[in-house]
Design a protein around this motif. Structure first.
Motif, short mmCIF file in Angstrom:
data_model
loop_
_atom_site.label_atom_id
_atom_site.label_comp_id
_atom_site.label_asym_id
_atom_site.label_seq_id
_atom_site.Cartn_x
_atom_site.Cartn_y
_atom_site.Cartn_z
N VAL A 29 52.18 6.60 20.85
CA VAL A 29 50.89 5.98 20.56
C VAL A 29 51.16 4.59 20.02
N SER A 30 50.20 3.70 20.18
CA SER A 30 50.38 2.33 19.69
C SER A 30 50.20 2.28 18.18
N THR A 31 50.85 1.32 17.56
CA THR A 31 50.73 1.16 16.10
C THR A 31 49.29 0.82 15.71
N SER A 32 48.67 -0.06 16.50
CA SER A 32 47.28 -0.44 16.22
C SER A 32 46.35 0.77 16.35
N GLY A 33 46.62 1.60 17.36
CA GLY A 33 45.80 2.81 17.55
C GLY A 33 45.95 3.77 16.39
N TYR A 34 47.18 3.88 15.85
CA TYR A 34 47.41 4.77 14.72
C TYR A 34 46.62 4.30 13.49
N TYR A 35 46.69 3.01 13.18
CA TYR A 35 45.99 2.51 12.00
C TYR A 35 44.47 2.57 12.18
N GLU A 36 44.02 2.42 13.40
CA GLU A 36 42.59 2.57 13.66
C GLU A 36 42.15 4.00 13.38
N TRP A 37 42.96 4.96 13.81
CA TRP A 37 42.65 6.37 13.55
C TRP A 37 42.72 6.67 12.05
N LEU A 38 43.72 6.09 11.36
CA LEU A 38 43.92 6.34 9.94
C LEU A 38 42.73 5.86 9.12
N GLY A 39 42.13 4.75 9.52
CA GLY A 39 41.01 4.19 8.76
C GLY A 39 39.66 4.73 9.19
N ARG A 40 39.64 5.59 10.18
CA ARG A 40 38.38 6.13 10.68
C ARG A 40 37.80 7.14 9.66
N PRO A 41 36.51 7.07 9.33
CA PRO A 41 35.92 8.02 8.38
C PRO A 41 35.94 9.45 8.93
N GLU A 42 35.95 10.41 8.01
CA GLU A 42 35.96 11.81 8.43
C GLU A 42 34.65 12.16 9.12
N PRO A 43 34.70 13.04 10.11
CA PRO A 43 33.46 13.47 10.77
C PRO A 43 32.53 14.13 9.76
N PRO A 44 31.22 14.01 9.94
CA PRO A 44 30.25 14.61 9.01
C PRO A 44 30.47 16.11 8.81
N ARG A 45 30.86 16.82 9.87
CA ARG A 45 31.05 18.26 9.73
C ARG A 45 32.22 18.58 8.79
N GLU A 46 33.29 17.78 8.87
CA GLU A 46 34.43 18.02 7.99
C GLU A 46 34.06 17.73 6.53
N LEU A 47 33.29 16.67 6.32
CA LEU A 47 32.84 16.37 4.97
C LEU A 47 31.95 17.48 4.42
N ARG A 48 31.09 18.01 5.30
CA ARG A 48 30.21 19.10 4.91
C ARG A 48 31.01 20.35 4.55
N ASN A 49 32.05 20.62 5.33
CA ASN A 49 32.90 21.79 5.05
C ASN A 49 33.59 21.65 3.69
N LYS A 50 34.02 20.43 3.37
CA LYS A 50 34.67 20.21 2.08
C LYS A 50 33.70 20.43 0.93
N GLU A 51 32.46 19.95 1.10
CA GLU A 51 31.44 20.14 0.07
C GLU A 51 31.13 21.62 -0.12
N LEU A 52 30.97 22.34 1.00
CA LEU A 52 30.66 23.77 0.92
C LEU A 52 31.81 24.55 0.28
N THR A 53 33.02 24.20 0.65
CA THR A 53 34.19 24.90 0.10
C THR A 53 34.26 24.73 -1.41
N LYS A 54 33.93 23.53 -1.89
CA LYS A 54 33.94 23.29 -3.34
C LYS A 54 32.93 24.19 -4.04
N VAL A 55 31.72 24.30 -3.47
CA VAL A 55 30.68 25.15 -4.06
C VAL A 55 31.07 26.61 -3.96
N ILE A 56 31.64 27.00 -2.82
CA ILE A 56 32.07 28.39 -2.62
C ILE A 56 33.13 28.78 -3.65
N ARG A 57 34.06 27.89 -3.91
CA ARG A 57 35.09 28.17 -4.92
C ARG A 57 34.47 28.41 -6.29
#
Length: 209
Positions: free
Chosen positions: A8-36
Protein backbone atom coordinates in the motif's frame (compact mmCIF):
# COMPACT_ATOMS: atom_id res chain seq x y z
CA UNK A 1 8.46 -1.33 5.69
CA UNK A 2 4.92 -2.27 6.66
CA UNK A 3 3.58 -0.37 3.63
CA UNK A 4 5.95 -2.23 1.31
CA UNK A 5 5.02 -5.60 2.78
CA UNK A 6 1.30 -4.85 2.52
CA UNK A 7 1.75 -3.25 -0.90
CA UNK A 8 0.00 0.00 0.00
CA UNK A 9 1.19 3.56 -0.54
CA UNK A 10 2.47 5.61 2.38
CA UNK A 11 0.02 8.41 1.57
CA UNK A 12 -2.84 5.90 1.47
CA UNK A 13 -1.84 4.54 4.88
CA UNK A 14 -1.81 7.96 6.53
CA UNK A 15 -5.11 8.84 4.89
CA UNK A 16 -6.64 5.69 6.39
CA UNK A 17 -5.01 6.39 9.78
CA UNK A 18 -6.57 9.85 9.99
CA UNK A 19 -10.00 8.74 8.83
CA UNK A 20 -12.69 9.04 11.58
CA UNK A 21 -14.24 5.85 12.92
CA UNK A 22 -17.49 4.76 11.27
CA UNK A 23 -20.62 5.82 13.21
CA UNK A 24 -21.53 2.18 13.91
CA UNK A 25 -18.17 1.51 15.55
CA UNK A 26 -18.50 4.61 17.70
CA UNK A 27 -22.00 3.51 18.67
CA UNK A 28 -20.72 0.05 19.61
CA UNK A 29 -18.08 1.60 21.86
CA UNK A 30 -20.68 3.77 23.59
CA UNK A 31 -23.02 0.80 24.10
CA UNK A 32 -20.21 -1.41 25.40
CA UNK A 33 -19.31 1.22 27.99
CA UNK A 34 -22.92 1.35 29.23
CA UNK A 35 -23.21 -2.45 29.13
CA UNK A 36 -20.10 -2.80 31.29
CA UNK A 37 -21.59 -0.43 33.86
CA UNK A 38 -24.94 -2.27 33.96
CA UNK A 39 -23.15 -5.61 34.31
CA UNK A 40 -20.97 -4.25 37.12
CA UNK A 41 -24.00 -2.78 38.95
CA UNK A 42 -25.64 -6.22 38.89
CA UNK A 43 -22.51 -7.72 40.52
CA UNK A 44 -21.90 -9.66 37.33
CA UNK A 45 -25.21 -11.51 37.53
CA UNK A 46 -27.05 -10.04 34.51
CA UNK A 47 -26.99 -11.88 31.21
CA UNK A 48 -27.91 -10.34 27.86
CA UNK A 49 -31.74 -10.44 28.42
CA UNK A 50 -31.55 -8.40 31.63
CA UNK A 51 -28.88 -6.06 30.24
CA UNK A 52 -31.03 -5.52 27.14
CA UNK A 53 -34.02 -4.73 29.37
CA UNK A 54 -31.97 -2.18 31.31
CA UNK A 55 -30.84 -0.53 28.08
CA UNK A 56 -34.24 -0.37 26.39
CA UNK A 57 -36.73 -0.08 29.26
CA UNK A 58 -34.54 1.71 31.78
CA UNK A 59 -32.36 3.98 29.64
CA UNK A 60 -34.48 4.27 26.49
CA UNK A 61 -31.73 2.98 24.19
CA UNK A 62 -32.79 1.62 20.82
CA UNK A 63 -30.80 -1.57 20.40
CA UNK A 64 -31.77 -5.14 19.58
CA UNK A 65 -30.98 -8.08 21.79
CA UNK A 66 -28.65 -9.80 19.30
CA UNK A 67 -26.42 -6.74 19.22
CA UNK A 68 -26.27 -6.71 23.02
CA UNK A 69 -25.38 -10.41 23.02
CA UNK A 70 -22.56 -9.81 20.52
CA UNK A 71 -21.13 -6.82 22.36
CA UNK A 72 -21.20 -8.68 25.67
CA UNK A 73 -19.49 -11.66 24.08
CA UNK A 74 -16.77 -9.45 22.57
CA UNK A 75 -16.29 -7.73 25.94
CA UNK A 76 -16.03 -11.07 27.75
CA UNK A 77 -19.16 -10.44 29.84
CA UNK A 78 -21.74 -13.04 30.80
CA UNK A 79 -24.39 -13.47 33.45
CA UNK A 80 -24.77 -16.06 36.16
CA UNK A 81 -26.14 -19.26 34.68
CA UNK A 82 -28.14 -21.54 36.92
CA UNK A 83 -27.69 -25.20 36.15
CA UNK A 84 -30.87 -27.19 35.60
CA UNK A 85 -31.24 -30.06 37.96
CA UNK A 86 -32.68 -31.12 41.25
CA UNK A 87 -31.80 -28.00 43.22
CA UNK A 88 -34.59 -25.65 44.26
CA UNK A 89 -33.95 -22.59 42.09
CA UNK A 90 -36.78 -20.67 43.75
CA UNK A 91 -34.64 -20.26 46.86
CA UNK A 92 -31.60 -18.94 45.03
CA UNK A 93 -31.26 -15.18 45.45
CA UNK A 94 -30.41 -12.78 42.65
CA UNK A 95 -29.07 -10.25 45.18
CA UNK A 96 -26.32 -10.93 47.67
CA UNK A 97 -27.48 -11.63 51.24
CA UNK A 98 -26.06 -8.61 53.07
CA UNK A 99 -27.92 -9.38 56.28
CA UNK A 100 -27.12 -13.04 57.05
CA UNK A 101 -30.00 -13.03 59.59
CA UNK A 102 -28.39 -10.22 61.60
CA UNK A 103 -31.49 -8.10 62.15
CA UNK A 104 -30.21 -6.03 65.11
CA UNK A 105 -29.10 -2.55 64.01
CA UNK A 106 -27.95 0.49 65.99
CA UNK A 107 -29.79 3.27 64.16
CA UNK A 108 -32.94 3.86 62.10
CA UNK A 109 -32.94 3.55 58.32
CA UNK A 110 -29.96 1.23 58.27
CA UNK A 111 -31.94 -1.93 57.54
CA UNK A 112 -35.43 -2.24 56.11
CA UNK A 113 -37.29 -5.55 55.83
CA UNK A 114 -40.06 -6.21 53.35
CA UNK A 115 -42.47 -9.05 52.73
CA UNK A 116 -46.01 -9.89 51.57
CA UNK A 117 -48.78 -11.24 53.80
CA UNK A 118 -52.03 -12.84 52.64
CA UNK A 119 -55.31 -11.95 54.39
CA UNK A 120 -58.66 -13.74 53.83
CA UNK A 121 -61.74 -11.50 53.69
CA UNK A 122 -65.44 -11.98 53.03
CA UNK A 123 -64.89 -10.85 49.47
CA UNK A 124 -61.81 -13.00 48.83
CA UNK A 125 -58.12 -12.76 49.53
CA UNK A 126 -56.20 -9.49 49.75
CA UNK A 127 -52.46 -9.04 49.95
CA UNK A 128 -50.47 -6.55 51.99
CA UNK A 129 -46.86 -5.67 51.20
CA UNK A 130 -45.07 -3.96 54.06
CA UNK A 131 -41.68 -2.33 54.62
CA UNK A 132 -40.45 -2.32 58.23
CA UNK A 133 -37.53 -0.48 59.82
CA UNK A 134 -35.54 -3.15 61.67
CA UNK A 135 -34.41 -0.62 64.31
CA UNK A 136 -37.82 0.59 65.50
CA UNK A 137 -39.82 -2.44 64.30
CA UNK A 138 -42.29 0.03 62.83
CA UNK A 139 -43.95 -0.40 59.45
CA UNK A 140 -42.93 2.62 57.39
CA UNK A 141 -44.54 1.71 54.06
CA UNK A 142 -47.37 -0.52 52.95
CA UNK A 143 -49.65 -1.38 50.06
CA UNK A 144 -52.83 -3.47 49.86
CA UNK A 145 -54.28 -5.04 46.72
CA UNK A 146 -56.29 -8.01 45.55
CA UNK A 147 -53.38 -9.05 43.34
CA UNK A 148 -49.96 -10.19 44.48
CA UNK A 149 -47.93 -8.49 41.77
CA UNK A 150 -44.95 -6.19 41.32
CA UNK A 151 -47.04 -3.02 41.73
CA UNK A 152 -47.91 -4.18 45.24
CA UNK A 153 -44.29 -4.20 46.44
CA UNK A 154 -43.25 -1.15 44.40
CA UNK A 155 -46.01 0.95 45.99
CA UNK A 156 -44.99 -0.13 49.50
CA UNK A 157 -41.38 0.77 48.74
CA UNK A 158 -42.41 4.15 47.30
CA UNK A 159 -44.28 5.02 50.49
CA UNK A 160 -41.31 4.08 52.69
CA UNK A 161 -38.89 6.14 50.60
CA UNK A 162 -41.21 9.16 50.52
CA UNK A 163 -41.74 9.08 54.29
CA UNK A 164 -38.17 8.41 55.43
CA UNK A 165 -36.02 9.82 52.60
CA UNK A 166 -33.06 7.51 53.35
CA UNK A 167 -29.48 8.46 52.56
CA UNK A 168 -28.33 6.93 49.29
CA UNK A 169 -26.29 3.72 49.56
CA UNK A 170 -26.61 3.58 53.38
CA UNK A 171 -29.92 1.73 53.71
CA UNK A 172 -30.25 -2.00 53.01
CA UNK A 173 -33.62 -3.36 51.89
CA UNK A 174 -33.84 -7.08 52.67
CA UNK A 175 -36.46 -9.28 51.03
CA UNK A 176 -37.02 -12.89 50.17
CA UNK A 177 -36.68 -14.30 46.67
CA UNK A 178 -40.30 -13.88 45.60
CA UNK A 179 -40.87 -13.08 41.96
CA UNK A 180 -42.19 -9.61 42.85
CA UNK A 181 -38.82 -8.71 44.38
CA UNK A 182 -36.72 -10.25 41.60
CA UNK A 183 -38.60 -8.37 38.88
CA UNK A 184 -36.78 -5.84 36.73
CA UNK A 185 -39.20 -3.07 37.74
CA UNK A 186 -38.63 -3.52 41.48
CA UNK A 187 -34.87 -3.73 41.01
CA UNK A 188 -34.86 -0.47 39.07
CA UNK A 189 -36.95 1.31 41.70
CA UNK A 190 -34.54 0.03 44.33
CA UNK A 191 -31.54 1.43 42.46
CA UNK A 192 -33.30 4.72 41.68
CA UNK A 193 -33.88 5.21 45.42
CA UNK A 194 -30.22 4.49 46.16
CA UNK A 195 -31.05 1.49 48.34
CA UNK A 196 -28.83 -1.59 48.66
CA UNK A 197 -30.72 -4.74 47.75
CA UNK A 198 -30.33 -7.87 49.85
CA UNK A 199 -32.08 -11.22 49.53
CA UNK A 200 -32.40 -14.29 51.67
CA UNK A 201 -34.38 -17.41 50.91
CA UNK A 202 -38.19 -17.54 50.58
CA UNK A 203 -39.94 -16.52 53.82
CA UNK A 204 -36.71 -15.31 55.41
CA UNK A 205 -37.24 -11.57 55.73
CA UNK A 206 -40.04 -9.51 57.31
CA UNK A 207 -42.28 -12.16 58.86
CA UNK A 208 -39.41 -14.20 60.31
CA UNK A 209 -37.09 -11.30 61.13
Amino acid sequence: MACRVLQVSTSGYYEWLGRPEPPRELRNKELTKVIRQIHADSRGSYGSPRVHAELTLGLGEKVNRKRVERLMREAGLQGVYRRKGRSNLVNQATEEDLVQRRFDVEAPDRLWLTDIAEHPTGGGKVYCAAVMDAYSRRVIGWSIDARQNTDLVVNALAMAVARRKPDARSTVLHSDHGTQYTSWVFGKRLRDAGLLGSMGTVGDSLLTG
